[in-house]
Structure formats: C-alpha cells, structure tokens
Scaffold this active site. Structure first.
Site, PDB file in Angstrom:
ATOM      1  N   ASP A 295       0.028   5.123   0.820  1.00 33.89           N
ATOM      2  CA  ASP A 295      -0.452   6.049   1.584  1.00 33.89           C
ATOM      3  C   ASP A 295      -0.543   5.332   3.203  1.00 33.89           C
ATOM      4  O   ASP A 295      -1.223   4.488   3.278  1.00 33.89           O
ATOM      5  CB  ASP A 295      -1.845   6.807   1.565  1.00 33.89           C
TER       6      ASP A 295
ATOM      7  N   ASP B 226       0.917  -1.151  -0.035  1.00 34.46           N
ATOM      8  CA  ASP B 226      -0.131  -0.063   0.082  1.00 34.46           C
ATOM      9  C   ASP B 226       0.995   1.150   0.060  1.00 34.46           C
ATOM     10  O   ASP B 226       2.156   1.122   0.424  1.00 34.46           O
ATOM     11  CB  ASP B 226      -0.767  -0.008   1.459  1.00 34.46           C
TER      12      ASP B 226
HETATM   13  C1  BG6 Z   1      -5.633   5.621  -0.293  1.00 34.86           C
HETATM   14  C2  BG6 Z   1      -5.959   6.442   0.838  1.00 34.86           C
HETATM   15  O1  BG6 Z   1      -4.547   5.216  -0.475  1.00 34.86           O
HETATM   16  O2  BG6 Z   1      -6.098   6.425  -1.473  1.00 34.86           O
HETATM   17  C3  BG6 Z   1      -7.212   6.978   1.037  1.00 34.86           C
HETATM   18  O3  BG6 Z   1      -5.461   5.511   2.046  1.00 34.86           O
HETATM   19  C4  BG6 Z   1      -7.573   7.849  -0.062  1.00 34.86           C
HETATM   20  O4  BG6 Z   1      -7.215   7.846   2.384  1.00 34.86           O
HETATM   21  C5  BG6 Z   1      -7.475   7.012  -1.488  1.00 34.86           C
HETATM   22  O5  BG6 Z   1      -9.039   8.117   0.111  1.00 34.86           O
HETATM   23  C6  BG6 Z   1      -7.995   7.604  -2.922  1.00 34.86           C
HETATM   24  O6  BG6 Z   1      -7.013   8.633  -2.915  1.00 34.86           O
HETATM   25  P1  BG6 Z   1      -6.988   9.623  -4.153  1.00 34.86           P
HETATM   26  O7  BG6 Z   1      -5.466  10.076  -4.116  1.00 34.86           O
HETATM   27  O8  BG6 Z   1      -7.253   9.035  -5.461  1.00 34.86           O
HETATM   28  O9  BG6 Z   1      -7.926  10.751  -3.667  1.00 34.86           O
HETATM   29 MG    MG Z   2      -2.686   3.057   3.598  1.00 36.52          MG
END
Ligand code: BG6
Ligand code: MG
Length: 215
Positions: free
Chosen positions: A11, A9
């Site tokens: 984030d 993963d």
């Molecule tokens: C995930 C995060 O990696 O990505 C979530 O943990 C987030 O919090 C999701 O909502 C979508 O992210 P993005 O960058 O497409 O808005």
């Molecule tokens: Mg994460």
C-alpha cells in the site's frame, strides 16, 4: 550486484490504496461522530488494522468500547474497504512500477512483498501481480506490525536470503524503522522519501533500478 533481494511494501509503494483505507475509515468514524481527517489518516500508514482503529478512537468521547464492538467496527471497515478494492484493475499499477519489477526479476533478483495488510493477496490478484513476486509476507503471517521487523524478517526468510542481502522499499516511516530494525537497507519513496533514517530516498522506480545496479 550489491543486493540479492528486494522487499516491497504494498500500500503506497506498488498500489495506492491509501485513499480507499481513508474512505472506509472515514465512513466508520462519521457514523460514530468521531473527527477524522487525512492528517490523522497519515498516521495509519504501515500500522495494523487494530492499531489503526485505536488511533482513530483517540478522538472518541463515548462510553468505553468492548473488544467485541471493536472487532465489529474493524469488520465493517474491512467490508467497505474490500468493496473499494474490488474496483481495482491491472491499470492501477503504474507502467514504470510493472516494468521495473519485470526487469529486476529478469536480472536474477528475488522479489517479495512485505505488507502489514491481510488483504495483500486480494489486492495483488486484482492488479494481476501475484506472479511478479517470489514470496509474500503479509498481515496473515505476522504477530507484530511495523515498526516491528517481523514482516521483513519473514520475507527475507521466505526468499532464503540474509538481511544484509535485502533492500526494503517503503512509503511509511514505520516501515523504514521496521527495515532498519531488521538490519536491511531501507529505501524511502513517497512520504518516506523525506525520512532521515532511509538509506536511499527516491522519487520513482527508475531510481530504484539504479540502486539495484540494473540501469
Ligand atoms: C498497511 C497499510 O499496508 O496495511 C495500513 O499501510 C493498514 O494503513 C494495514 O492499516 C492493514 O491493512 P488491512 O488491509 O489488513 O486492514
Ligand atoms: Mg505503505
């Protein structure tokens, strides 16, 4: 080696963008008079942008919002979020993370990203990690977000590996559920290091090297 592929993963595992998600959603929520705090923000971990908005709107008491208005809100949040992401540099990746990725690759393991984010490639470019992975499965190639297994199944396919050969490293409960639904081995780190469903619970990437059979 017991496993052939590791799917990370992004984030909350490789980089800590949660604070930026929080700041951007908080600005949007404040602008609409919606209560939003870090506890609610924790529920957004691993889930898609659209689902995140729905969670925030649970506290919204105004007139129902049209699909267009919701799209506008997501767009403005994403613009703020990307302005914050643009401040990231390679120094935003911890040394032990960068060196563990390098060692794993050198040991012949296949590495992939498995992220719900549509900003994954932008982030990887900012922190100079585009070349650290053999494949990227992200929010741009899936129709279902975690806890659905799709993002990890795609990552396994991109690597050319069977799910039994893959290990997922996740900080979100939804991500551990997704990994188990994909019949992969799940490693919980950060928030998910307290989750019973994780096959391994680790505090840092040094422990991950042991799982990989490298150190
Ligand atoms: C995930 C995060 O990696 O990505 C979530 O943990 C987030 O919090 C999701 O909502 C979508 O992210 P993005 O960058 O497409 O808005
Ligand atoms: Mg994460």
């Amino acid at each position: 080696m017991k496993y052939q592929g590791f799917i990370f993963d992004l984030d909350g595992v490789i980089v800590f963008t949660d604070k930026f998600h929080y700041q951007a959603w908080k600005k949007m929520a404040d602008g609409m008079g919606i209560y939003f705090d870090e506890v609610i923000n924790n529920r957004l971990r691993g889930v898609s942008r659209a689902e995140s908005l729905e969670i925030i709107l649970e506290r919204y008491e105004g007139e129902p919002l049209s699909a267009e208005k919701k799209a506008e809100l997501m767009e403005s949040k994403n613009t703020m979020y990307r302005e914050l992401l643009a401040t990231m540099t390679p120094a935003d990746v911890a040394d032990d993370v960068r060196s563990a990725l390098k060692k794993m690759r050198e040991a012949g393991l296949k590495l992939a990203i498995g992220s719900s984010s549509k900003n994954a490639k932008f982030i990887l470019e900012r922190v100079d990690l585009m070349d650290a992975f053999d494949a990227i499965s992200d929010g741009t190639n899936i129709t279902h977000s975690k806890p659905h297994p799709e993002v990890f199944q795609k990552a396994g396919e991109f690597l050319g590996l069977d799910s039994s050969q893959c290990v997922v490293v996740e900080d979100a409960y939804a991500g551990i559920d997704a990994a188990k639904a994909a019949h992969m081995t799940a490693v919980g780190i950060g928030d998910a290091s307290g989750y019973d469903k994780a096959d391994y619970k680790i505090q840092n990437f040094v422990e991950l090297l042991k799982i990989a059979g490298i150190e």
